[in-house]
Design an enzyme around this catalytic site. Structure first.
Site, mmCIF file in Angstrom:
data_model
loop_
_atom_site.group_PDB
_atom_site.id
_atom_site.type_symbol
_atom_site.label_atom_id
_atom_site.label_comp_id
_atom_site.label_asym_id
_atom_site.label_seq_id
_atom_site.Cartn_x
_atom_site.Cartn_y
_atom_site.Cartn_z
ATOM 1 N N LYS A 66 0.848 -1.205 0.000
ATOM 2 C CA LYS A 66 0.000 0.000 0.000
ATOM 3 C C LYS A 66 0.884 1.256 0.000
ATOM 4 C CE LYS A 66 -3.782 -2.467 2.128
ATOM 5 N NZ LYS A 66 -4.481 -2.943 3.321
ATOM 6 N N GLN A 110 -5.149 -1.898 9.458
ATOM 7 C CA GLN A 110 -4.974 -3.203 8.815
ATOM 8 C C GLN A 110 -5.575 -4.305 9.682
ATOM 9 O OE1 GLN A 110 -3.791 -3.622 5.719
ATOM 10 N NE2 GLN A 110 -4.088 -5.833 5.813
ATOM 11 N N ASP A 133 -11.617 2.229 3.748
ATOM 12 C CA ASP A 133 -12.004 0.822 3.610
ATOM 13 C C ASP A 133 -13.507 0.652 3.400
ATOM 14 O OD1 ASP A 133 -9.947 -1.120 3.696
ATOM 15 O OD2 ASP A 133 -9.572 -0.695 5.814
HETATM 16 N N1 GUN Z 1 -7.073 -7.239 5.697
HETATM 17 C C1 GUN Z 1 -7.342 -7.964 4.582
HETATM 18 N N2 GUN Z 1 -7.967 -7.212 3.650
HETATM 19 C C2 GUN Z 1 -8.104 -5.984 4.196
HETATM 20 C C3 GUN Z 1 -8.676 -4.767 3.720
HETATM 21 O O1 GUN Z 1 -9.204 -4.673 2.605
HETATM 22 N N3 GUN Z 1 -8.616 -3.706 4.577
HETATM 23 C C4 GUN Z 1 -8.065 -3.802 5.832
HETATM 24 N N4 GUN Z 1 -8.084 -2.720 6.590
HETATM 25 N N5 GUN Z 1 -7.534 -4.920 6.296
HETATM 26 C C5 GUN Z 1 -7.554 -5.993 5.482
#
Ligand code: GUN
Length: 308
Positions: A66, A110, A133
């Site tokens: 990211k 996350q 998200d």
């Molecule tokens: N863990 C796995 N996929 C995601 C996601 O799309 N967003 C977040 N915040 N954590 C994750």
């Protein structure tokens, strides 16, 4: 035997392998051009803050990817890494500080979080307008209430993986309206939101899960099959209708260290009209949509400044 092999190869060549990598590279190049205009238009660039608690290897990789994608596009990235022993209060305090920081446009915590931290509490703590998200309960409610295309209503972010899947499907020229879509998996991150997005596109949607009885009968009805269960190569050729569109959301590591999806690609690809590979399918689209969501949050916040 020889004839069967020839038919198999012919069928295999007929299926389109949908590269999320290619599409996401193209979209990210467009975003980079757009973001380059922001300093003169707005006096700053979008800023994404990512909170990682602990050192789960998959999460560490995702968070690093990211940051890399942000850097490539010109989005400012702040990654805050906290030890696995971080208390819930400490995390909530960090989120509150990012909410109050006028220079932060997007906040991502996350997942998964260590078990002593209440995930929903953390998600709820994120300011709704910075929730890149789309996991905040109010944003989830907005998705389920909304009947129109999410892109028409940019005030709320739609979860990244489902948004990326819809983009990929549309890019491949697949008609969604009126078709039978089967989603396997009912997670908050993928299964539930992709089901609603497909419904928004006027598909007839069936959601299957670990307790579904007669799964193969249902998946064989699917014109569009989305698989998000985290079970390596679970979907076999005989579970898929000839000509189906197959979207594989799984990212699993085989014992030899190589990656595979939830779909047995070798068996299923010859039957599918369109299929996403692993790696290089849905995965790159998730990060790409996170970048779009961050830009959307930035623009919404800048526009709301003008309205004040
Ligand atoms: N863990 C796995 N996929 C995601 C996601 O799309 N967003 C977040 N915040 N954590 C994750």
């Amino acid at each position: 035997m020889f004839v069967a092999t020839k038919i198999r190869i012919f069928c295999y060549l007929r299926s389109v392998i949908l590269s999320g990598k290619e599409l996401s590279d193209r979209l990210k190049a467009g975003m980079a051009r757009e973001v380059a205009t922001f300093p003169s238009r707005y006096g700053r660039v979008p800023h994404l803050a990512v909170l990682l608690v602990g050192d789960d290897p998959a999460s560490v990789t995702y968070v690093r990817n990211k940051a890399r994608a942000s850097e490539k596009i010109g989005i400012r990235n702040t990654t805050i890494t906290l030890p696995a022993t971080t208390s819930e209060d400490e995390l909530l305090g960090r989120i509150a500080a990012l909410n109050d920081d006028p220079d932060v446009d997007g906040i991502l915590v996350q997942l998964p979080l260590p078990p002593h931290i209440d995930e929903l509490k953390a998600i709820k703590a994120i300011a709704r307008e910075k929730d890149v998200d789309g996991f905040h309960p109010e944003n989830v409610a907005a998705l389920w209430r909304r009947r129109t295309e999410p892109e028409e209503n940019p005030q709320y972010c739609v979860p990244c993986t489902p948004r990326g899947i819809i983009r990929l499907i549309k890019e491949a020229g697949v008609r969604i309206e009126g078709r039978r879509a089967v989603v396997i998996g009912r997670s908050n991150i993928v299964g539930l939101p992709i089901s609603k997005l497909l419904l928004n596109e006027n598909a007839t949607v069936t959601i299957c899960h670990s307790r579904t009885v007669g799964l193969g009968e249902i998946t064989r009805e699917a014109d569009i099959l989305v698989v998000a269960i985290g079970d390596p190569e679970f979907i076999k050729g005989d579970m898929v209708k000839e000509g189906a569109v197959v979207i594989d959301v799984g990212i699993n590591r085989r014992p030899d260290g190589t990656l595979c999806g939830d779909v047995d690609f070798k068996e299923v690809a010859p039957r599918a009209s369109v299929i996403t590979p692993v790696p290089g399918g849905v995965g790159p689209m998730t990060i790409c949509m996170l970048m779009e969501n961050t830009i959307d949050c930035f623009i919404n916040r800048e526009n709301s400044k003008l309205e004040r």
